[in-house]
Design a protein around this motif. Sequence first.
Motif, PDB file in Angstrom:
ATOM      1  N   GLN A 193      24.825 -18.453  29.676  1.00 27.05           N
ATOM      2  CA  GLN A 193      24.262 -18.953  28.423  1.00 27.05           C
ATOM      3  C   GLN A 193      24.188 -20.475  28.423  1.00 27.05           C
ATOM      4  N   ASP A 194      23.026 -20.987  28.005  1.00 21.59           N
ATOM      5  CA  ASP A 194      22.817 -22.440  27.884  1.00 21.59           C
ATOM      6  C   ASP A 194      23.276 -23.167  29.148  1.00 21.59           C
ATOM      7  N   CYS A 195      22.857 -22.665  30.298  1.00 25.84           N
ATOM      8  CA  CYS A 195      23.403 -23.167  31.564  1.00 25.84           C
ATOM      9  C   CYS A 195      22.608 -24.315  32.178  1.00 25.84           C
ATOM     10  N   ILE A 196      21.328 -24.433  31.840  1.00 25.82           N
ATOM     11  CA  ILE A 196      20.515 -25.482  32.464  1.00 25.82           C
ATOM     12  C   ILE A 196      19.920 -26.382  31.377  1.00 25.82           C
ATOM     13  N   PRO A 197      20.332 -27.650  31.311  1.00 24.51           N
ATOM     14  CA  PRO A 197      19.762 -28.576  30.333  1.00 24.51           C
ATOM     15  C   PRO A 197      18.256 -28.710  30.514  1.00 24.51           C
ATOM     16  N   GLN A 198      17.575 -28.902  29.414  1.00 24.04           N
ATOM     17  CA  GLN A 198      16.121 -29.045  29.427  1.00 24.04           C
ATOM     18  C   GLN A 198      15.747 -30.491  29.096  1.00 24.04           C
ATOM     19  N   TYR A 199      15.199 -31.190  30.082  1.00 26.38           N
ATOM     20  CA  TYR A 199      14.794 -32.576  29.881  1.00 26.38           C
ATOM     21  C   TYR A 199      13.390 -32.586  29.283  1.00 26.38           C
ATOM     22  N   THR A 200      13.330 -32.459  27.977  1.00 23.97           N
ATOM     23  CA  THR A 200      12.044 -32.410  27.293  1.00 23.97           C
ATOM     24  C   THR A 200      11.462 -33.815  27.138  1.00 23.97           C
ATOM     25  N   LEU A 201      10.230 -33.875  26.648  1.00 24.66           N
ATOM     26  CA  LEU A 201       9.555 -35.163  26.490  1.00 24.66           C
ATOM     27  C   LEU A 201      10.445 -36.162  25.746  1.00 24.66           C
ATOM     28  N   GLY A 202      10.512 -37.369  26.262  1.00 25.36           N
ATOM     29  CA  GLY A 202      11.322 -38.403  25.643  1.00 25.36           C
ATOM     30  C   GLY A 202      12.789 -38.364  26.040  1.00 25.36           C
TER      31      GLY A 202
END
Length: 365
Positions: free
Chosen positions: A306-315
């Motif tokens: 669960q929630d294992c990979i951070p998401q580098y979203t825009l900004g």
Amino acid sequence: RGLLRAVPPFSRALLWAGLRDLVTPAGTDPDESAHAFARRRFGPEVAEVAVDSLCRGVFAGDSRSLSVRSCFPALFQAERRRGSVLLGMALGAGEGTPRGPDSGLARRARAERWSQWSLRGGMETLARGLVAFLSPRGVELRCHAPLCHLCHRSGRWQLTLPDGTVTADHVVSALPAAALAKALPAEAEPLAQELRRIPAASVAVVNLQYEGVTLPVTGFGHLVPSSEDPALLGIVYDSVAFPQHDGAGTPSVRLTVMLGGAWFQQSFGDPAAVAPELLLRRAQAAVRDHLGLGGTPARSIVRVQQDCIPQYTLGHWQRVERISRFLKEQELPLSLIGASYTGVSVNDCIASAKAAVGRLLGSPS
């Protein structure tokens, strides 16, 4: 062969995508989604097949939401530096670019052109090795003791754990951003807000072992674009990539099926409540449909990370800058490392830890 003639799933030779990159002007926006970047430079098919699949394999994320500047900084900087991704990657950053201290292992990896690596006893060997190194050197290890609260008073930190408290002059946090945000004191709410804006994806990892079968293909594995099957991220051919991990006895094929990611909720529902049997059936169906391996696996393991990979979203790069600025302005003795900030791979996490220690010691990372 796909460079000079069309090979499915591409309708044109990839040479045309390369030529498009060479003649397309460099972008001027400070950030861009990975999908938009690839579409602008290489065309829609590269964006929707190659880059979409790559983002799913590395980040379990949606290329239309992920930041090219933060997820693929080498590609972003290559375009800014040379006006072309291909030229920038081919010509490099130029002479005199600092690379930091080298190691024998790093030099060997480059010389032998390693595409991936593992450890003989599996990746847990890394954690066990750290424990074996630190324990006899007077380092106190508190295992299975989640951080409940952080408090900074009179220049020192107080860490509240389920079984007591620990005081420290400096804290180096490898916690996921959201977990650290929950533990911060009220006066660090601006920092907590930024940390909470770094989302994470959940992934179901299904390990399968088939006996008495032969894999019809070779290679590390394959990824699946979201347009083909949103729920299935890809399949890793573990027996091909790391045959050293095959056990003794009957010859077998080991596979890892990755499911969900940014599409977990829409495909399987709540990651905390999904039935393992559902994921196992879905993984077996993927192996059957993609690789022709039917029947029941001799062994299987189903885990939902669960929630294992951070998401580098825009900004994302701006969030990281604001976080660093807050720590500096408030003079907080807190270093942030781990996967939430500058890279999600094991290599990235090791590099961020080395850089943090280097800054603490006043030496190069």
